[in-house]
Design a protein around this motif. Sequence first.
Motif, PDB file in Angstrom:
ATOM      1  N   GLU A 277       4.865 -37.013  89.209  1.00  0.00           N
ATOM      2  CA  GLU A 277       6.016 -37.912  89.250  1.00  0.00           C
ATOM      3  C   GLU A 277       6.950 -37.702  88.062  1.00  0.00           C
ATOM      4  O   GLU A 277       8.175 -37.788  88.201  1.00  0.00           O
ATOM      5  CB  GLU A 277       5.518 -39.358  89.273  1.00  0.00           C
ATOM      6  N   PHE A 278       6.374 -37.397  86.896  1.00  0.00           N
ATOM      7  CA  PHE A 278       7.171 -37.317  85.674  1.00  0.00           C
ATOM      8  C   PHE A 278       7.396 -35.890  85.174  1.00  0.00           C
ATOM      9  O   PHE A 278       7.940 -35.702  84.086  1.00  0.00           O
ATOM     10  CB  PHE A 278       6.501 -38.129  84.555  1.00  0.00           C
ATOM     11  N   LYS A 279       7.009 -34.886  85.975  1.00  0.00           N
ATOM     12  CA  LYS A 279       7.117 -33.512  85.486  1.00  0.00           C
ATOM     13  C   LYS A 279       8.565 -33.084  85.240  1.00  0.00           C
ATOM     14  O   LYS A 279       8.824 -32.220  84.392  1.00  0.00           O
ATOM     15  CB  LYS A 279       6.434 -32.549  86.457  1.00  0.00           C
ATOM     16  N   ASN A 280       9.514 -33.672  85.968  1.00  0.00           N
ATOM     17  CA  ASN A 280      10.920 -33.314  85.761  1.00  0.00           C
ATOM     18  C   ASN A 280      11.594 -34.183  84.707  1.00  0.00           C
ATOM     19  O   ASN A 280      12.771 -33.976  84.399  1.00  0.00           O
ATOM     20  CB  ASN A 280      11.678 -33.419  87.085  1.00  0.00           C
ATOM     21  N   ILE A 281      10.859 -35.169  84.190  1.00  0.00           N
ATOM     22  CA  ILE A 281      11.395 -36.031  83.135  1.00  0.00           C
ATOM     23  C   ILE A 281      10.890 -35.575  81.771  1.00  0.00           C
ATOM     24  O   ILE A 281      11.641 -35.570  80.788  1.00  0.00           O
ATOM     25  CB  ILE A 281      11.012 -37.499  83.395  1.00  0.00           C
ATOM     26  N   ALA A 282       9.627 -35.178  81.730  1.00  0.00           N
ATOM     27  CA  ALA A 282       9.042 -34.700  80.473  1.00  0.00           C
ATOM     28  C   ALA A 282       9.683 -33.379  80.062  1.00  0.00           C
ATOM     29  O   ALA A 282       9.767 -32.452  80.858  1.00  0.00           O
ATOM     30  CB  ALA A 282       7.535 -34.528  80.637  1.00  0.00           C
ATOM     31  N   VAL A 283      10.144 -33.306  78.833  1.00  0.00           N
ATOM     32  CA  VAL A 283      10.741 -32.077  78.290  1.00  0.00           C
ATOM     33  C   VAL A 283       9.928 -31.657  77.075  1.00  0.00           C
ATOM     34  O   VAL A 283       9.843 -32.400  76.095  1.00  0.00           O
ATOM     35  CB  VAL A 283      12.217 -32.292  77.894  1.00  0.00           C
ATOM     36  N   PHE A 284       9.310 -30.489  77.152  1.00  0.00           N
ATOM     37  CA  PHE A 284       8.525 -29.991  76.033  1.00  0.00           C
ATOM     38  C   PHE A 284       9.459 -29.458  74.945  1.00  0.00           C
ATOM     39  O   PHE A 284      10.521 -28.903  75.245  1.00  0.00           O
ATOM     40  CB  PHE A 284       7.588 -28.881  76.494  1.00  0.00           C
ATOM     41  N   PRO A 285       9.069 -29.606  73.681  1.00  0.00           N
ATOM     42  CA  PRO A 285       9.933 -29.152  72.578  1.00  0.00           C
ATOM     43  C   PRO A 285       9.885 -27.646  72.404  1.00  0.00           C
ATOM     44  O   PRO A 285       8.819 -27.032  72.493  1.00  0.00           O
ATOM     45  CB  PRO A 285       9.329 -29.863  71.357  1.00  0.00           C
ATOM     46  N   CYS A 286      11.039 -27.055  72.177  1.00  0.00           N
ATOM     47  CA  CYS A 286      11.077 -25.626  71.872  1.00  0.00           C
ATOM     48  C   CYS A 286      12.281 -25.312  70.994  1.00  0.00           C
ATOM     49  O   CYS A 286      13.293 -26.027  71.002  1.00  0.00           O
ATOM     50  CB  CYS A 286      11.115 -24.780  73.147  1.00  0.00           C
ATOM     51  N   LYS A 287      12.137 -24.258  70.225  1.00  0.00           N
ATOM     52  CA  LYS A 287      13.236 -23.723  69.413  1.00  0.00           C
ATOM     53  C   LYS A 287      13.269 -22.221  69.646  1.00  0.00           C
ATOM     54  O   LYS A 287      12.252 -21.531  69.462  1.00  0.00           O
ATOM     55  CB  LYS A 287      13.038 -24.019  67.925  1.00  0.00           C
ATOM     56  N   LEU A 288      14.424 -21.709  70.074  1.00  0.00           N
ATOM     57  CA  LEU A 288      14.550 -20.311  70.465  1.00  0.00           C
ATOM     58  C   LEU A 288      15.589 -19.587  69.626  1.00  0.00           C
ATOM     59  O   LEU A 288      16.618 -20.166  69.264  1.00  0.00           O
ATOM     60  CB  LEU A 288      14.951 -20.215  71.947  1.00  0.00           C
ATOM     61  N   ARG A 289      15.314 -18.308  69.343  1.00  0.00           N
ATOM     62  CA  ARG A 289      16.281 -17.442  68.668  1.00  0.00           C
ATOM     63  C   ARG A 289      16.689 -16.343  69.642  1.00  0.00           C
ATOM     64  O   ARG A 289      15.835 -15.634  70.183  1.00  0.00           O
ATOM     65  CB  ARG A 289      15.679 -16.855  67.395  1.00  0.00           C
ATOM     66  N   VAL A 290      17.980 -16.202  69.859  1.00  0.00           N
ATOM     67  CA  VAL A 290      18.485 -15.189  70.785  1.00  0.00           C
ATOM     68  C   VAL A 290      18.313 -13.799  70.181  1.00  0.00           C
ATOM     69  O   VAL A 290      18.580 -13.569  68.999  1.00  0.00           O
ATOM     70  CB  VAL A 290      19.974 -15.438  71.107  1.00  0.00           C
ATOM     71  N   LEU A 291      17.848 -12.859  71.006  1.00  0.00           N
ATOM     72  CA  LEU A 291      17.722 -11.464  70.583  1.00  0.00           C
ATOM     73  C   LEU A 291      18.964 -10.719  71.067  1.00  0.00           C
ATOM     74  O   LEU A 291      19.102 -10.431  72.265  1.00  0.00           O
ATOM     75  CB  LEU A 291      16.456 -10.853  71.189  1.00  0.00           C
ATOM     76  N   PRO A 292      19.906 -10.411  70.174  1.00  0.00           N
ATOM     77  CA  PRO A 292      21.214  -9.875  70.585  1.00  0.00           C
ATOM     78  C   PRO A 292      21.145  -8.528  71.299  1.00  0.00           C
ATOM     79  O   PRO A 292      22.072  -8.175  72.034  1.00  0.00           O
ATOM     80  CB  PRO A 292      21.977  -9.767  69.253  1.00  0.00           C
ATOM     81  N   GLN A 293      20.057  -7.809  71.114  1.00  0.00           N
ATOM     82  CA  GLN A 293      19.920  -6.514  71.800  1.00  0.00           C
ATOM     83  C   GLN A 293      19.496  -6.679  73.252  1.00  0.00           C
ATOM     84  O   GLN A 293      19.454  -5.705  74.007  1.00  0.00           O
ATOM     85  CB  GLN A 293      18.932  -5.609  71.048  1.00  0.00           C
ATOM     86  N   PHE A 294      19.204  -7.927  73.642  1.00  0.00           N
ATOM     87  CA  PHE A 294      18.762  -8.189  75.015  1.00  0.00           C
ATOM     88  C   PHE A 294      19.635  -9.250  75.681  1.00  0.00           C
ATOM     89  O   PHE A 294      19.160 -10.316  76.067  1.00  0.00           O
ATOM     90  CB  PHE A 294      17.295  -8.621  75.034  1.00  0.00           C
ATOM     91  N   ILE A 295      20.915  -8.953  75.793  1.00  0.00           N
ATOM     92  CA  ILE A 295      21.848  -9.830  76.503  1.00  0.00           C
ATOM     93  C   ILE A 295      22.111  -9.183  77.866  1.00  0.00           C
ATOM     94  O   ILE A 295      22.881  -8.228  77.978  1.00  0.00           O
ATOM     95  CB  ILE A 295      23.170 -10.018  75.731  1.00  0.00           C
ATOM     96  N   PHE A 296      21.470  -9.668  78.891  1.00  0.00           N
ATOM     97  CA  PHE A 296      21.554  -9.048  80.204  1.00  0.00           C
ATOM     98  C   PHE A 296      22.678  -9.631  81.053  1.00  0.00           C
ATOM     99  O   PHE A 296      23.225  -8.954  81.917  1.00  0.00           O
ATOM    100  CB  PHE A 296      20.220  -9.195  80.938  1.00  0.00           C
ATOM    101  N   ASN A 297      23.008 -10.891  80.822  1.00  0.00           N
ATOM    102  CA  ASN A 297      24.134 -11.523  81.517  1.00  0.00           C
ATOM    103  C   ASN A 297      24.625 -12.667  80.641  1.00  0.00           C
ATOM    104  O   ASN A 297      23.849 -13.522  80.232  1.00  0.00           O
ATOM    105  CB  ASN A 297      23.715 -12.043  82.893  1.00  0.00           C
ATOM    106  N   SER A 298      25.920 -12.648  80.343  1.00  0.00           N
ATOM    107  CA  SER A 298      26.435 -13.614  79.368  1.00  0.00           C
ATOM    108  C   SER A 298      26.870 -14.939  79.974  1.00  0.00           C
ATOM    109  O   SER A 298      27.103 -15.904  79.250  1.00  0.00           O
ATOM    110  CB  SER A 298      27.614 -13.002  78.600  1.00  0.00           C
ATOM    111  N   ARG A 299      26.979 -14.994  81.325  1.00  0.00           N
ATOM    112  CA  ARG A 299      27.525 -16.220  81.922  1.00  0.00           C
ATOM    113  C   ARG A 299      27.089 -16.366  83.386  1.00  0.00           C
ATOM    114  O   ARG A 299      27.102 -15.407  84.136  1.00  0.00           O
ATOM    115  CB  ARG A 299      29.061 -16.197  81.832  1.00  0.00           C
ATOM    116  N   ASP A 300      26.702 -17.560  83.733  1.00  0.00           N
ATOM    117  CA  ASP A 300      26.483 -18.015  85.118  1.00  0.00           C
ATOM    118  C   ASP A 300      25.757 -17.025  86.033  1.00  0.00           C
ATOM    119  O   ASP A 300      26.372 -16.475  86.944  1.00  0.00           O
ATOM    120  CB  ASP A 300      27.830 -18.414  85.727  1.00  0.00           C
ATOM    121  N   PRO A 301      24.466 -16.795  85.828  1.00  0.00           N
ATOM    122  CA  PRO A 301      23.634 -17.462  84.830  1.00  0.00           C
ATOM    123  C   PRO A 301      23.565 -16.669  83.526  1.00  0.00           C
ATOM    124  O   PRO A 301      23.843 -15.465  83.506  1.00  0.00           O
ATOM    125  CB  PRO A 301      22.261 -17.491  85.504  1.00  0.00           C
TER     126      PRO A 301
END
Length: 212
Positions: free
Chosen positions: A75-99
């Motif tokens: 019931e709550f799986k779409n409400i619970a948000v697990f914490p994360c912190k991400l660093r973008v790897l600039p050498q791996f930009i496969f698509n910049s927009r949508d998605p």
Amino acid sequence: MDSMSRGNRRIFTMKKNDFKTRYATILAFDVKIERDAQELADNLGVKIFQADIIYHLFDKFMAYREELKQKKREEFKNIAVFPCKLRVLPQFIFNSRDPIVVGVMVEAGIIKEGTPICVPSKEFVDLGIVTSIENNHKPVESARKGMEVCIKIEPISGESPKMYGRHFDEKDFLVSKISRQSIDACKDYFRDDLLKTDWQLMVELKKIFQIL
């Protein structure tokens, strides 16, 4: 053998609303449950377990508790948000927009499918929702600290798509967008899924988002 009937009203002296707890149950060991008592319990929303062997009674209750737990998690799986912190790897930009499809290093916490992502350093701009994660070209449901993975972020319905290089870049940390509601859901139903370090990150994000 004794029996439990409506005459045993002291068992049911609590108000109906008082029974609206997660495990409103009666464990009846070596006791016959009369029909009127069962009807009253059903009306109050109380589950009665009966068994002549005590460990059978315990097993029934534990199975019921696990069933309730799984229902609440679903019931709550779409409400619970697990914490994360991400660093973008600039050498791996496969698509910049949508998605947005980029490689990231999980600096802290855990990234899961369905996680809303925002950029605190860019006025908390919402990038969208993580809809897929790949590790070594294989789909995974989540990734933890120290892993390098590729994530796809799709825009939130009704909002304009955000773009790598315009709304954020490799200098910005991406974090999960938590809320008071999502924190409470994690505490109540997903506590065991999170490590001590995850909860430490949750505290850090609470301060960033100024959540009381």
